[in-house]
Design a protein around this motif. Structure first.
Motif, PDB file in Angstrom:
ATOM      1  N   PHE A 159      77.893  59.461  60.318  1.00  0.00           N
ATOM      2  CA  PHE A 159      78.647  58.824  61.394  1.00  0.00           C
ATOM      3  C   PHE A 159      78.220  57.373  61.638  1.00  0.00           C
ATOM      4  CE2 PHE A 159      79.280  63.317  61.903  1.00  0.00           C
ATOM      5  CZ  PHE A 159      80.637  63.397  62.186  1.00  0.00           C
ATOM      6  N   PHE A 160      77.457  56.804  60.704  1.00  0.00           N
ATOM      7  CA  PHE A 160      77.209  55.364  60.707  1.00  0.00           C
ATOM      8  C   PHE A 160      78.369  54.673  59.985  1.00  0.00           C
ATOM      9  CE2 PHE A 160      72.248  55.858  60.444  1.00  0.00           C
ATOM     10  CZ  PHE A 160      72.231  56.347  61.731  1.00  0.00           C
ATOM     11  N   ASP A 161      78.809  53.552  60.507  1.00  0.00           N
ATOM     12  CA  ASP A 161      79.830  52.764  59.803  1.00  0.00           C
ATOM     13  C   ASP A 161      79.194  51.848  58.768  1.00  0.00           C
ATOM     14  OD1 ASP A 161      82.361  53.534  61.244  1.00  0.00           O
ATOM     15  OD2 ASP A 161      81.161  52.847  62.949  1.00  0.00           O
ATOM     16  N   VAL A 162      78.036  51.319  59.089  1.00  0.00           N
ATOM     17  CA  VAL A 162      77.250  50.492  58.166  1.00  0.00           C
ATOM     18  C   VAL A 162      75.801  50.917  58.316  1.00  0.00           C
ATOM     19  CG1 VAL A 162      76.494  48.155  57.555  1.00  0.00           C
ATOM     20  CG2 VAL A 162      78.845  48.541  58.326  1.00  0.00           C
ATOM     21  N   CYS A 163      75.084  51.010  57.194  1.00  0.00           N
ATOM     22  CA  CYS A 163      73.681  51.428  57.211  1.00  0.00           C
ATOM     23  C   CYS A 163      72.772  50.238  56.936  1.00  0.00           C
ATOM     24  CB  CYS A 163      73.445  52.508  56.166  1.00  0.00           C
ATOM     25  SG  CYS A 163      74.390  54.016  56.436  1.00  0.00           S
ATOM     26  N   LEU A 164      71.633  50.206  57.600  1.00  0.00           N
ATOM     27  CA  LEU A 164      70.703  49.079  57.505  1.00  0.00           C
ATOM     28  C   LEU A 164      69.361  49.473  56.913  1.00  0.00           C
ATOM     29  CD1 LEU A 164      71.038  47.451  61.056  1.00  0.00           C
ATOM     30  CD2 LEU A 164      72.266  46.787  58.981  1.00  0.00           C
ATOM     31  N   ASN A 165      68.710  48.483  56.293  1.00  0.00           N
ATOM     32  CA  ASN A 165      67.278  48.545  56.032  1.00  0.00           C
ATOM     33  C   ASN A 165      66.718  47.139  56.252  1.00  0.00           C
ATOM     34  OD1 ASN A 165      64.872  49.915  55.353  1.00  0.00           O
ATOM     35  ND2 ASN A 165      64.875  48.904  53.370  1.00  0.00           N
ATOM     36  N   PRO A 166      66.478  46.768  57.524  1.00  0.00           N
ATOM     37  CA  PRO A 166      66.030  45.414  57.863  1.00  0.00           C
ATOM     38  C   PRO A 166      64.533  45.235  57.600  1.00  0.00           C
ATOM     39  CG  PRO A 166      66.213  46.716  59.840  1.00  0.00           C
ATOM     40  CD  PRO A 166      66.662  47.600  58.715  1.00  0.00           C
ATOM     41  N   GLN A 167      64.174  45.274  56.350  1.00  0.00           N
ATOM     42  CA  GLN A 167      62.777  45.312  55.950  1.00  0.00           C
ATOM     43  C   GLN A 167      62.074  43.981  56.206  1.00  0.00           C
ATOM     44  OE1 GLN A 167      61.582  48.144  52.676  1.00  0.00           O
ATOM     45  NE2 GLN A 167      61.560  46.215  51.582  1.00  0.00           N
ATOM     46  N   LEU A 168      60.850  44.067  56.678  1.00  0.00           N
ATOM     47  CA  LEU A 168      59.992  42.898  56.783  1.00  0.00           C
ATOM     48  C   LEU A 168      59.363  42.677  55.415  1.00  0.00           C
ATOM     49  CD1 LEU A 168      58.785  40.929  58.992  1.00  0.00           C
ATOM     50  CD2 LEU A 168      56.835  42.490  59.042  1.00  0.00           C
ATOM     51  N   VAL A 169      59.443  41.479  54.895  1.00  0.00           N
ATOM     52  CA  VAL A 169      58.919  41.225  53.551  1.00  0.00           C
ATOM     53  C   VAL A 169      57.436  40.876  53.645  1.00  0.00           C
ATOM     54  CG1 VAL A 169      59.128  39.855  51.438  1.00  0.00           C
ATOM     55  CG2 VAL A 169      61.172  40.422  52.769  1.00  0.00           C
ATOM     56  N   ASN A 170      56.605  41.755  53.069  1.00  0.00           N
ATOM     57  CA  ASN A 170      55.168  41.509  53.003  1.00  0.00           C
ATOM     58  C   ASN A 170      54.620  42.187  51.764  1.00  0.00           C
ATOM     59  OD1 ASN A 170      54.926  44.288  53.700  1.00  0.00           O
ATOM     60  ND2 ASN A 170      54.851  43.785  55.887  1.00  0.00           N
ATOM     61  N   GLY A 171      53.326  42.148  51.585  1.00  0.00           N
ATOM     62  CA  GLY A 171      52.731  42.719  50.375  1.00  0.00           C
ATOM     63  C   GLY A 171      53.010  44.184  50.203  1.00  0.00           C
ATOM     64  N   MET A 172      53.173  44.908  51.313  1.00  0.00           N
ATOM     65  CA  MET A 172      53.389  46.347  51.239  1.00  0.00           C
ATOM     66  C   MET A 172      54.836  46.695  50.900  1.00  0.00           C
ATOM     67  SD  MET A 172      52.390  49.211  54.086  1.00  0.00           S
ATOM     68  CE  MET A 172      53.458  48.499  55.331  1.00  0.00           C
ATOM     69  N   THR A 173      55.778  45.859  51.332  1.00  0.00           N
ATOM     70  CA  THR A 173      57.190  46.221  51.201  1.00  0.00           C
ATOM     71  C   THR A 173      57.916  45.538  50.045  1.00  0.00           C
ATOM     72  OG1 THR A 173      57.906  44.472  52.722  1.00  0.00           O
ATOM     73  CG2 THR A 173      57.344  46.614  53.686  1.00  0.00           C
ATOM     74  N   ILE A 174      57.359  44.469  49.497  1.00  0.00           N
ATOM     75  CA  ILE A 174      58.098  43.684  48.517  1.00  0.00           C
ATOM     76  C   ILE A 174      58.461  44.493  47.273  1.00  0.00           C
ATOM     77  CG2 ILE A 174      56.057  42.753  47.321  1.00  0.00           C
ATOM     78  CD1 ILE A 174      57.612  40.075  47.164  1.00  0.00           C
ATOM     79  N   GLY A 175      57.637  45.475  46.937  1.00  0.00           N
ATOM     80  CA  GLY A 175      57.946  46.312  45.783  1.00  0.00           C
ATOM     81  C   GLY A 175      58.378  47.712  46.173  1.00  0.00           C
ATOM     82  N   ASN A 176      58.715  47.897  47.450  1.00  0.00           N
ATOM     83  CA  ASN A 176      59.031  49.221  47.979  1.00  0.00           C
ATOM     84  C   ASN A 176      60.452  49.645  47.635  1.00  0.00           C
ATOM     85  OD1 ASN A 176      58.657  51.550  49.572  1.00  0.00           O
ATOM     86  ND2 ASN A 176      59.658  50.560  51.303  1.00  0.00           N
TER      87      ASN A 176
END
Length: 405
Positions: A302-319
Motif C-alpha cells: 500500500f505504498f505508492d513509492v518506496c524509499l531508501n534514504p540512505q546516509l552515505v558513510n563507510g558502513m553503507t556505501i557498499g551495502n
C-alpha cells in the motif's frame, strides 16, 4: 531441478542477530535455507554484563537468563535438523577497552567461554566435521576456529561494512581482516565488499543478496493494514529500522516539508535520534512502529513509492539492502540514495545524489503508468535474487576450493 546447495554437513552458525530477533535477518534466512540439506546449530548471542544490567527486562535477556539458571533447555529444536543454543555463560563487556592488547586478552577469555558452551552442544548433538558460518561476528567469533576442534572449515559472511560502525570502529578495523584471513572462504553481498574482503583473503566472492519471497505471494490479496487506515495518499513509504547511522533524516524532513500533500509513512523500530527528530512534529509524517516479518509485504503493497534514504558513510556505501528486492518484487517504484552498491540496480530504480533529487524522482515515480512493462521488469529482476541462488553461488565457490585443496 535439484537444488545446488552444500549438503550433508554439520553447520554451526554464529552472528550478530539472535534467532529470536523481531525483525528479519540475513543470518536467520541463511541458516534456515542451509537446514534443508544439513544439520544446523544456530548460536544465540550470550549475555554480557552491561546488557544484563541495562536491559534485564528485555524478553531476549530473560530467555538467556532462564537458560543460564537451567530453568529451560539451552538447546532448543526448531526443525527436524535445526537447533538453537542459548549459551550458559556471561561475557565481559569489552568494547570500551581502548588498548588492543588488553582488549584481545579479555576478548579471548570471552571466546573461550563461548567455545566451552558450543563444544558441549556439538558433543551432545553429535556434530562432526563442522562448517562454521560466521555472519560479521568478528569479536565473539575471533578465535572460534582455534577453540572448536570439530570445526574443519569456516565461511565468513560480510554483508555490511560493520567494522566502520561507531560501536566497532575502535577494534573492528583490525579484527575483521584478521578473521577474514583465518577463514576458508569469505562471501559478500556486493562488489564493494568483495573488493574489501579480497584484500585480506583471495578466496572472497560476491554471492549477492538473497530474499525470501514466499510471503510476498499470499493465496488471498493483501488487505490494507489497520495502522494505515485514514492516511491519505499518495503514500511515500519506508520499511525497516530507523537508525541515524544508516538513514539521512534531513532527506525525510525535506520530502515532508516540500510536499505537504504527500504522506510519509515510516514502518520500523526507531533509535533515540529518530524518536527526538523534527519528523514527529510534521503533520504528514506517520510513524507506524515495528511490525512482524510476515506483515512486511502487507505494508509495502500500500505504498505508492518506496524509499531508501540512505546516509552515505563507510558502513553503507557498499551495502545491499534486501528491502530493495522486497519493494521491487511488488512492482513498486523505488527511490534511493546513489551509492556504489546501487549500480547493479541501474534501470530499475531512481537514484538520488541530493535531497532535492528525491522530490523530483518521487514525482516521476508517482507519474508512472501502473501498467507499464517496467513494473513487471522490476518484479522479474527481484525474483533472480533468491536465497537458493545466493547460496548456490556460495556452494559453487566452496566446492571448487575444496576440490583444489
Amino acid at each position: 531441478m535439484e537444488s545446488k546447495m552444500i549438503k550433508g554437513r554439520d553447520i554451526l552458525v554464529v552472528g550478530l542477530q539472535p534467532w529470536d530477533i523481531a525483525i528479519g535477518s540475513n543470518c536467520k534466512n541463511v541458516a534456515k535455507e542451509l537446514s534443508q540439506f544439513n544439520r544446523v546449530l544456530y548460536i544465540n548471542r550470550a549475555l554480557d554484563r552491561i546488557t544484563l544490567i541495562r536491559s534485564k527486562n528485555d524478553p531476549k535477556v530473560q530467555t538467556r537468563l532462564k537458560s543460564l539458571k537451567k530453568e529451560t533447555d539451552d538447546i532448543n529444536q526448531i526443525g527436524p535438523t535445526f537447533w538453537t543454543l542459548d549459551p550458559r555463560t556471561i561475557l565481559e563487556s569489552v568494547n570500551w577497552i581502548p588498548f588492543a592488547p588488553v582488549f584481545d586478552f579479555v576478548n579471548r577469555i570471552n571466546n573461550k567461554r563461548m567455545a566451552r558452551q558450543i563444544n558441549q552442544a556439538l558433543d551432545r548433538l553429535g556434530f562432526k566435521n563442522v562448517l562454521l558460518f560466521n555472519d560479521n561476528e568478528f569479536y565473539r567469533g575471533q578465535y572460534l576456529t582455534e577453540l572448536l576442534p570439530a570445526v574443519t572449515d569456516c565461511i565468513y559472511y560480510s554483508r555490511d561494512n560493520i567494522a566502520t560502525h561507531p560501536f566497532f570502529i575502535r577494534h573492528g578495523k583490525r579484527l575483521e581482516p584478521s578473521l577474514m584471513r583465518k577463514a576458508t572462504m569469505v562471501v559478500t553481498n556486493s562488489d564493494y565488499l568483495e573488493d574489501y574482503g579480497r584484500r585480506h583473503n583471495p578466496e572472497t566472492y560476491n554471492i549477492l543478496q538473497g530474499c525470501d519471497f514466499e510471503r510476498f505471494f499470499p493465496s488471498t490479496p493483501f488487505t490494507r493494514p489497520e495502522e494505515m487506515a485514514g492516511i491519505p495518499g499518495p503514500i511515500i513509504g519506508y520499511m525497516g529500522a530507523l537508525i541515524v547511522s544508516r538513514l539521512d533524516i534531513k532527506i525525510l524532513e525535506h520530502i515532508a516539508a516540500s510536499r505537504p500533500q504527500w504522506s510519509v509513512v515510516l514502518v520500523g523500530p526507531q533509535d533515540g535520534t529518530f524518536r527526538k527528530s523534527r519528523l514527529h512534529k510534521m503533520p504528514n509524517v506517520y510513524f507506524l512502529g515495528n511490525t512482524t516479518e510476515v506483515r512486511v509485504p502487507q505494508f509495502i503493497q500500500f505504498f505508492d513509492v518506496c524509499l531508501n534514504p540512505q546516509l552515505v558513510n563507510g558502513m553503507t556505501i557498499g551495502n545491499y539492502p534486501r528491502k530493495l528486492d522486497e519493494y521491487l518484487v511488488l512492482e513498486k517504484p523505488v527511490v534511493v540514495t546513489e551509492t556504489l552498491a546501487m549500480k547493479m540496480f541501474d534501470g530499475y530504480i531512481y537514484q538520488c545524489k541530493t535531497k532535492e533529487d528525491y522530490v523530483e524522482n518521487i514525482e516521476k515515480a508517482l507519474a508512472e503508468d501502473p501498467n507499464s512493462e517496467m513494473r513487471k521488469a522490476r518484479r522479474e529482476f527481484a525474483l533472480t535474487h533468491t536465497w537458493e541462488t545466493s547460496l548456490g553461488k556460495m556452494t559453487t565457490h566452496f566446492q571448487a576450493l575444496k576440490q583444489a585443496q
